[in-house]
Enzyme design. Structure first.
Site, PDB file in Angstrom:
ATOM      1  CB  SER A  79     -30.213  13.958 -23.287  1.00 45.19           C
ATOM      2  OG  SER A  79     -31.511  14.438 -23.320  1.00 45.19           O
ATOM      3  N   GLY A  80     -28.149  11.691 -21.621  1.00 51.32           N
ATOM      4  CA  GLY A  80     -26.764  11.215 -21.662  1.00 51.32           C
ATOM      5  C   GLY A  80     -25.779  12.214 -21.073  1.00 51.32           C
ATOM      6  CB  THR A  81     -26.306  14.804 -18.448  1.00 51.65           C
ATOM      7  OG1 THR A  81     -27.645  14.955 -18.909  1.00 51.65           O
ATOM      8  CG2 THR A  81     -25.708  16.135 -18.068  1.00 51.65           C
ATOM      9  CB  THR A  82     -23.831  10.594 -16.609  1.00 46.44           C
ATOM     10  OG1 THR A  82     -25.080  10.933 -16.010  1.00 46.44           O
ATOM     11  CG2 THR A  82     -22.850  10.152 -15.551  1.00 46.44           C
ATOM     12  CG  HIS A 143     -30.822  19.559 -17.005  1.00 44.40           C
ATOM     13  ND1 HIS A 143     -30.163  18.717 -17.866  1.00 44.40           N
ATOM     14  CD2 HIS A 143     -30.859  18.914 -15.813  1.00 44.40           C
ATOM     15  CE1 HIS A 143     -29.813  17.609 -17.214  1.00 44.40           C
ATOM     16  NE2 HIS A 143     -30.204  17.716 -15.975  1.00 44.40           N
ATOM     17  NE  ARG A 165     -30.845   8.049 -24.742  1.00 47.42           N
ATOM     18  CZ  ARG A 165     -30.882   7.244 -23.692  1.00 47.42           C
ATOM     19  NH1 ARG A 165     -31.146   7.738 -22.498  1.00 47.42           N
ATOM     20  NH2 ARG A 165     -30.645   5.961 -23.819  1.00 47.42           N
ATOM     21  CB  SER A 173     -33.825   7.482 -20.038  1.00 49.05           C
ATOM     22  OG  SER A 173     -32.761   7.547 -19.138  1.00 49.05           O
ATOM     23  CE1 TYR A 231     -26.798   8.132 -24.286  1.00 49.88           C
ATOM     24  CE2 TYR A 231     -27.571   6.657 -26.016  1.00 49.88           C
ATOM     25  CZ  TYR A 231     -27.101   6.850 -24.732  1.00 49.88           C
ATOM     26  OH  TYR A 231     -26.936   5.771 -23.890  1.00 49.88           O
ATOM     27  N   GLY A 299     -27.914   2.376 -20.970  1.00 53.81           N
ATOM     28  CA  GLY A 299     -26.985   3.067 -21.860  1.00 53.81           C
ATOM     29  C   GLY A 299     -27.046   2.577 -23.299  1.00 53.81           C
TER      30      GLY A 299
HETATM   31  P1  A3P Z   1     -30.902   4.776 -19.988  1.00 56.77           P
HETATM   32  O1  A3P Z   1     -31.847   5.081 -18.879  1.00 56.77           O
HETATM   33  O2  A3P Z   1     -31.599   4.685 -21.322  1.00 56.77           O
HETATM   34  O3  A3P Z   1     -30.036   3.607 -19.747  1.00 56.77           O
HETATM   35  P2  A3P Z   1     -28.332  11.490 -17.915  1.00 56.77           P
HETATM   36  O4  A3P Z   1     -26.885  11.256 -17.722  1.00 56.77           O
HETATM   37  O5  A3P Z   1     -28.646  12.683 -18.766  1.00 56.77           O
HETATM   38  O6  A3P Z   1     -29.069  11.444 -16.634  1.00 56.77           O
HETATM   39  O7  A3P Z   1     -28.857  10.283 -18.823  1.00 56.77           O
HETATM   40  C1  A3P Z   1     -28.877   8.989 -18.316  1.00 56.77           C
HETATM   41  C2  A3P Z   1     -28.913   8.026 -19.476  1.00 56.77           C
HETATM   42  O8  A3P Z   1     -27.600   7.935 -20.048  1.00 56.77           O
HETATM   43  C3  A3P Z   1     -29.264   6.633 -19.006  1.00 56.77           C
HETATM   44  O9  A3P Z   1     -29.922   6.021 -20.123  1.00 56.77           O
HETATM   45  C4  A3P Z   1     -27.892   6.049 -18.747  1.00 56.77           C
HETATM   46  O10 A3P Z   1     -27.867   4.645 -18.696  1.00 56.77           O
HETATM   47  C5  A3P Z   1     -27.138   6.592 -19.937  1.00 56.77           C
HETATM   48  N1  A3P Z   1     -25.691   6.599 -19.747  1.00 56.77           N
HETATM   49  C6  A3P Z   1     -24.986   6.864 -18.606  1.00 56.77           C
HETATM   50  N2  A3P Z   1     -23.682   6.762 -18.828  1.00 56.77           N
HETATM   51  C7  A3P Z   1     -23.522   6.425 -20.125  1.00 56.77           C
HETATM   52  C8  A3P Z   1     -22.383   6.145 -20.936  1.00 56.77           C
HETATM   53  N3  A3P Z   1     -21.151   6.209 -20.443  1.00 56.77           N
HETATM   54  N4  A3P Z   1     -22.594   5.829 -22.236  1.00 56.77           N
HETATM   55  C9  A3P Z   1     -23.838   5.763 -22.733  1.00 56.77           C
HETATM   56  N5  A3P Z   1     -24.947   5.996 -22.015  1.00 56.77           N
HETATM   57  C10 A3P Z   1     -24.812   6.333 -20.723  1.00 56.77           C
END
Ligand code: A3P
Length: 334
Positions: A79-82, A143, A165, A173, A231, A299
């Site tokens: 969902s954009g954890t990173t 999570h 997200r 994703s 997100y 992303g």
């Molecule tokens: P996509 O696979 O749609 O590109 P998580 O961090 O929860 O594992 O989620 C990963 C998703 O967040 C991936 O999506 C990744 O590309 C996206 N992502 C990682 N860093 C990001 C950032 N700085 N801004 C926006 N999206 C990001």
């Protein structure tokens, strides 16, 4: 924020032979399904997870002692954890690590190294985490569904930052991520099979909708404890959303900071473009063996359009409507 640079141990393996006897015994009583990868996943307390994850969850539920000052990021996987880990780290530590400094930790470490997962890192494989080197507030992540959070998190004033997200992009994703990891086993899932599993609630920490809805409700009931972020909204209105987050965390931006461009710089530093192009995120690895680059794919909002059939779109719409009926929760799509 943690001074100790704990490396994430997001379990990349499926082996069940490293589990404790207690965990093996428990697993034998749980519903199980063939998951998205080579191994089975099990239903523990109403959500689906791999055996090693369940072992980490139980340890964390039994042992983790939350502090009132803790800040815990909660997400459904992919969902954009990173991204949020990076934003939280930069925001909360902006006095200790001024955002314009060249040796900012986010420039040399992956966000998962700076904001560790409870059940996937700190309590994985029977580890006993040492929190003595953490500074206050401790930044942690999980999570776990709301109902399965360790009791001390529920009972304390710990703040929960939930990032949601939309279901279409989360599914795509997740499908890419798991296929990527499964490549080495030459065992990738067809999108159709993965989609059926997702719709039936069988996804990591799923059912996806229960996860989202429980935190949505908690954010309405306890707005000082749980903030619900999306997100897509952060993508659309990053400044508004990060200021909202800063206020929730009781560290609002001063006028001076805004005028000096601190907000813009945090957003720039944590952007997909910036993070994904850093040496550490191109060539670095987590100690679990995962390459940092697997956390950066596109992303973007709306990549689902490149994969979904009309039937898939309609099916997910139908499930969203059914599950969220009366809740006021709606996904944003483009
Ligand atoms: P996509 O696979 O749609 O590109 P998580 O961090 O929860 O594992 O989620 C990963 C998703 O967040 C991936 O999506 C990744 O590309 C996206 N992502 C990682 N860093 C990001 C950032 N700085 N801004 C926006 N999206 C990001």
């Amino acid at each position: 924020m943690s001074k100790s640079q704990t490396s994430p141990q997001i379990p990349p393996k499926d082996q069940e032979d490293e589990l404790s006897d207690e965990c093996k015994k428990l697993l034998s009583t749980l519903p199980k399904e063939r998951g998205w990868s080579v191994s089975h996943i099990y239903n523990y307390q109403g959500f689906w997870a791999k055996p090693r994850v369940i072992q980490g969850v139980i340890a964390c539920q039994q042992q983790f002692q939350a502090q009132d000052s803790d800040i815990i990021l909660v997400t459904n996987p992919k969902s954009g954890t990173t991204w949020l880990k990076a934003l939280l780290f930069a925001l909360v530590n902006r006095v200790k690590y001024p955002i314009f400094e060249q040796n900012h930790p986010l420039l040399i470490k992956n966000p998962h190294d700076l904001v560790p997962f409870l059940e996937l890192t700190l309590y994985v494989d029977g580890q006993v985490p040492d929190f003595s080197s953490f500074t206050t507030p401790r930044l942690l992540s999980t999570h776990l569904p709301f109902a399965s959070l360790p009791k001390s998190i529920q009972d304390s004033n710990t703040k929960l930052v939930y990032l949601c997200r939309n279901s279409r992009d989360t599914f795509i994703s997740t499908w890419h991520f798991i296929n990527n990891l499964n490549l080495e086993h030459k065992n990738t899932n067809s999108i159709g099979r993965a989609f059926d599993l997702f719709c039936n609630g069988i996804s990591p920490y799923g059912p996806f909708w229960n996860h989202v809805l429980d935190y949505w409700k908690a954010s309405i009931e306890k707005p000082n404890k749980v903030i619900f972020l999306m997100y897509e909204e952060i993508k659309e209105q990053p400044k508004i959303q990060i200021k909202r987050l800063a206020e929730f965390l009781e560290c609002p931006f001063s006028e001076k900071e805004e005028n000096c461009g601190v907000v813009d710089e945090i957003l720039r530093m944590c952007s997909f473009e910036n993070l994904s192009n850093l040496e550490v995120n191109i060539n670095g690895k987590l100690s679990s063996g995962h390459e940092n680059k697997v956390f950066f794919r596109k992303g973007k909002v709306g990549d689902w359009k490149n994969y979904f059939t009309t039937e898939m779109k309609e099916k997910l719409n139908h499930i969203n409507e059914q599950k969220f009926e009366g809740s006021g929760l709606k996904f944003h799509y483009i």
